[in-house]
Write an enzyme that holds these catalytic residues in place. Structure first.
Site, mmCIF file in Angstrom:
data_model
loop_
_atom_site.group_PDB
_atom_site.id
_atom_site.type_symbol
_atom_site.label_atom_id
_atom_site.label_comp_id
_atom_site.label_asym_id
_atom_site.label_seq_id
_atom_site.Cartn_x
_atom_site.Cartn_y
_atom_site.Cartn_z
ATOM 1 C CG ASP A 197 -0.204 0.198 2.548
ATOM 2 O OD1 ASP A 197 0.532 -0.704 2.729
ATOM 3 O OD2 ASP A 197 -0.649 1.293 3.172
ATOM 4 C CE1 TYR A 198 4.041 1.392 4.158
ATOM 5 C CE2 TYR A 198 6.343 0.990 3.361
ATOM 6 C CZ TYR A 198 5.369 0.872 4.439
ATOM 7 O OH TYR A 198 5.832 0.704 5.615
ATOM 8 C CB ALA A 199 3.606 5.527 -3.309
ATOM 9 N N GLY B 280 1.086 1.292 -4.241
ATOM 10 C CA GLY B 280 2.346 0.379 -4.963
ATOM 11 C C GLY B 280 3.457 0.942 -5.752
ATOM 12 C CE LYS C 172 5.681 -3.052 6.799
ATOM 13 N NZ LYS C 172 6.207 -2.209 5.833
#
Length: 325
Positions: free
Chosen positions: A52-54, A56, A80
């Site tokens: 979920d960071y940025a 993907g 994660k």
């Protein structure tokens, strides 16, 4: 850089990890390239990202650098799943977890990750279903080890004991939790559970979401995370009077030792009993290099004790209960 075993596993990781939460959004490819180069040259191996960071983009950026800037076997790759930004919540169902894992592998350009972590607990999904997805990730070769993130003490204990109760289940290798001089909550239950069950502890935000750098002592710099719409609330959690007292103590200790507040705060977390590695995230390569110097730092016992005292966590029943009958 010193290498440590992750819990009771045979997986060795550097005692400082590289976080990539800002990659692909606040950190562009040029800065990310410089960060990764500096980290690996310093002997770092553990790189932590998330599906979920940025949205993907963090994984996509990291994937472009693996195999070109560094060899795959030079790094320990951790990611994660379980947080769905587009849905605004947590989904740790088997379907979503495995879909996110497959998408992560595609973005990273690899066949497997070294450590796959479930981002959060959810009361909406049976924990047995979540853990079964972790079993499948390992048995199918998608992940070599599995871990937890942000689980409470009893949740950590339940998950680890459940996995250990039956042969063939994937053992829980680690838990990733927030831990710093301004956030010591895991000392009540999570750290004791992790140590008793043989889990490695990865500490996220070891600099108190940036507060322990001392940059917010006189205000909010225009180029800081607290000034960013993405991170204003994230940082603001630790901009309170109690945290300010701790930051002042860290800065005094740094002045007396000829170190930076970053080095003092990081060294304190890194050397706490049970901690495998703090995960350091930086927006720029220059900021990261300021953290990598901590490898040469060892805090005097007296300074550690003083910092322990000023940031002490209220403890009582049942954490420190002894029978009186």
């Amino acid at each position: 850089m010193e290498q440590r075993y992750l819990g009771r596993t045979g997986l060795r990781v550097s005692r400082l990890g590289l976080g990539t939460m800002t990659w692909g959004r606040d950190t562009d490819e040029h800065e990310a390239r410089d960060q990764l180069t500096a980290f690996v040259e310093a002997g770092g191996t553990l790189i932590d990202t998330s599906a979920d960071y940025a949205d993907g983009d963090s994984e996509r950026l990291l994937g472009r650098l693996i195999g070109t800037l560094v060899r795959r076997d030079e790094v320990v790759l951790a990611t994660k799943a379980g947080v769905c930004s587009h849905m605004g919540g947590v989904d740790v169902s088997r379907r979503t977890l495995l879909d996110q894992l497959d998408a992560s592998l595609d973005r990273l350009g690899v066949d497997s990750v070294d450590l796959w972590q479930v981002s959060a607990w959810s009361n909406d999904v049976p924990v047995e279903e979540t853990l079964a997805a972790m079993d499948f990730a390992v048995s199918s070769g998608r992940a070599r080890y599995v871990g937890l993130c942000n689980y409470s003490g009893w949740q950590t204990g339940f998950a680890a004991a459940y996995q250990a109760a039956w042969p063939g289940r994937a053992p829980i290798a680690s838990t990733q939790v927030e831990y710093s001089l301004v956030e010591r909550g895991i000392e009540r239950e999570v750290l004791p559970a992790a140590r008793a069950l043989g889990l490695g502890v990865l500490a996220w935000s070891p600099l108190g979401r940036g507060v322990l750098t001392g940059k917010y002592r006189t205000g909010t710099p225009a180029d800081s995370r607290a000034a960013s719409p993405h991170f204003e609330r994230f940082v603001g959690v630790h901009l309170d009077p109690a945290s300010r007292r701790i930051v002042d103590a860290v800065c005094r200790a740094a002045d007396g030792l000829g170190l930076s507040p970053i080095e003092v705060a990081l060294a304190w977390v890194r050397d706490r009993p049970g901690v495998t590695a703090p995960i350091v995230g930086a927006r720029t390569a220059a900021q990261l290099r300021g953290s990598l110097t901590v490898e040469e730092v060892e805090l005097p016992v007296e300074i550690t004790a003083a910092l322990d005292d000023v940031s002490a966590l209220p403890m009582g029943y049942p954490e420190r209960w002894e029978p009186t009958f």
